[in-house]
Design an enzyme around this catalytic site. Structure first.
Site, PDB file in Angstrom:
ATOM      1  N   ASP A 157       0.787  -1.225  -0.113  1.00  0.00           N
ATOM      2  CA  ASP A 157       0.037  -0.050  -0.027  1.00  0.00           C
ATOM      3  C   ASP A 157       0.830   1.379   0.094  1.00  0.00           C
ATOM      4  O   ASP A 157       0.730   1.933   0.868  1.00  0.00           O
ATOM      5  CB  ASP A 157      -1.002  -0.011   1.427  1.00  0.00           C
ATOM      6  CG  ASP A 157      -2.133   1.042   1.116  1.00  0.00           C
ATOM      7  OD1 ASP A 157      -2.421   1.393   0.136  1.00  0.00           O
ATOM      8  OD2 ASP A 157      -2.760   1.475   2.155  1.00  0.00           O
TER       9      ASP A 157
HETATM   10  N1  LIG Z   1       2.111   5.337  14.465  1.00  0.00           N
HETATM   11  C1  LIG Z   1       1.324   6.307  13.849  1.00  0.00           C
HETATM   12  N2  LIG Z   1       1.910   7.513  14.348  1.00  0.00           N
HETATM   13  C2  LIG Z   1       1.254   8.578  13.833  1.00  0.00           C
HETATM   14  N3  LIG Z   1       0.213   8.587  12.968  1.00  0.00           N
HETATM   15  C3  LIG Z   1      -0.145   7.522  12.414  1.00  0.00           C
HETATM   16  C4  LIG Z   1       0.212   6.294  12.853  1.00  0.00           C
HETATM   17  N4  LIG Z   1      -0.176   5.156  12.294  1.00  0.00           N
HETATM   18  C5  LIG Z   1      -1.064   5.554  11.534  1.00  0.00           C
HETATM   19  N5  LIG Z   1      -1.099   7.126  11.563  1.00  0.00           N
HETATM   20  C6  LIG Z   1      -1.908   7.971  10.801  1.00  0.00           C
HETATM   21  O1  LIG Z   1      -3.251   7.190  10.687  1.00  0.00           O
HETATM   22  C7  LIG Z   1      -3.249   7.191   9.327  1.00  0.00           C
HETATM   23  C8  LIG Z   1      -4.113   5.931   8.891  1.00  0.00           C
HETATM   24  O2  LIG Z   1      -2.994   4.796   9.394  1.00  0.00           O
HETATM   25  P1  LIG Z   1      -2.847   3.559   8.438  1.00  0.00           P
HETATM   26  O3  LIG Z   1      -2.398   4.121   7.104  1.00  0.00           O
HETATM   27  O4  LIG Z   1      -2.072   2.586   9.414  1.00  0.00           O
HETATM   28  O5  LIG Z   1      -4.405   2.851   8.254  1.00  0.00           O
HETATM   29  P2  LIG Z   1      -5.072   2.652   7.126  1.00  0.00           P
HETATM   30  O6  LIG Z   1      -6.369   1.986   7.582  1.00  0.00           O
HETATM   31  O7  LIG Z   1      -4.419   2.017   5.940  1.00  0.00           O
HETATM   32  O8  LIG Z   1      -5.519   4.015   6.633  1.00  0.00           O
HETATM   33  P3  LIG Z   1      -5.289   4.460   5.112  1.00  0.00           P
HETATM   34  O9  LIG Z   1      -6.358   3.697   4.280  1.00  0.00           O
HETATM   35  O10 LIG Z   1      -5.691   6.060   5.201  1.00  0.00           O
HETATM   36  O11 LIG Z   1      -4.058   4.335   4.654  1.00  0.00           O
HETATM   37  C9  LIG Z   1      -1.971   7.406   8.631  1.00  0.00           C
HETATM   38  O12 LIG Z   1      -2.260   7.759   7.297  1.00  0.00           O
HETATM   39  C10 LIG Z   1      -1.307   8.442   9.470  1.00  0.00           C
HETATM   40  O13 LIG Z   1      -1.663   9.660   9.261  1.00  0.00           O
HETATM   41 MG   LIG Z   2      -2.626   3.821   5.383  1.00  0.00          MG
END
Ligand SMILES: Nc1ncnc2c1ncn2[C@@H]1O[C@H](COP(=O)(O)OP(=O)(O)OP(=O)(O)O)[C@@H](O)[C@H]1O
Ligand SMILES: [Mg+2]
Length: 151
Positions: free
Chosen positions: A63
């Site tokens: 991703d």
């Molecule tokens: N460890 C972290 N510290 C700070 N911010 C974080 C962290 N993990 C995630 N985020 C924030 O939360 C958002 C979504 O997290 P993540 O990408 O892991 O989940 P997702 O379900 O795949 O969401 P997306 O579809 O937006 O990618 C990230 O784009 C980031 O802005």
């Molecule tokens: Mg993400």
């Protein structure tokens, strides 16, 4: 996969606690700005270096979007939920194709500069021969239109 990435020198959040019953992961909160808010040639270069480092260790992120990078003291890569191991150029090409599509759609006026930056960084970590093969695969994916159907 977060740990595998760390072992090869990619900064990723530290895991504090995993609760398999509640399906929860408690991890370090990374301070900084999301890469998607501040894309530049230099940042794309650093993202490319990370992608190349992952791929040269046969790790596919799964991703590879700009929103999965946080720019703090260091560049930090998040969201390994779809990551897997693979030696296949086709899998590496799907990562490259995704970031290419995002750079094209979200930063269209700066697309060439940013994608060139990405490729420059990527090529620091992956041999020219391999980059050529992976880009050929990206081209094949685009030509087949297969990617559009997955999305
Ligand atoms: N460890 C972290 N510290 C700070 N911010 C974080 C962290 N993990 C995630 N985020 C924030 O939360 C958002 C979504 O997290 P993540 O990408 O892991 O989940 P997702 O379900 O795949 O969401 P997306 O579809 O937006 O990618 C990230 O784009 C980031 O802005
Ligand atoms: Mg993400």
């Amino acid at each position: 996969m977060l740990s595998c990435a760390k072992m090869i020198g990619i900064r990723s959040p530290f895991i504090y606690f995993i609760d398999p019953v509640r399906a929860e992961i408690v991890m370090e909160f990374i301070e900084g700005k999301n890469a998607k808010e501040m894309m530049t040639h230099d940042l794309a270069y650093r993202i490319g270096r990370y992608a190349g480092l992952l791929h040269s260790n046969n790790i596919i992120h799964g991703d590879l979007t700009t929103s999965n990078f946080i720019v703090g003291k260091k560049l930090v890569l998040l969201d390994f939920g779809l990551a897997f191991h693979s030696v296949r150029n086709e899998d590496k090409a799907v990562d490259v194709k995704l970031i290419k599509t995002i750079l094209k759609s979200a930063y269209s006026s700066a697309y060439e500069r940013t994608f060139n930056g990405f490729l420059k960084g990527y090529s620091k970590m992956v041999s020219a021969k391999e980059v050529g093969r992976i880009l050929k695969n990206v081209y094949d994916i685009e030509r087949r239109g297969r990617y559009a159907r997955i999305v």
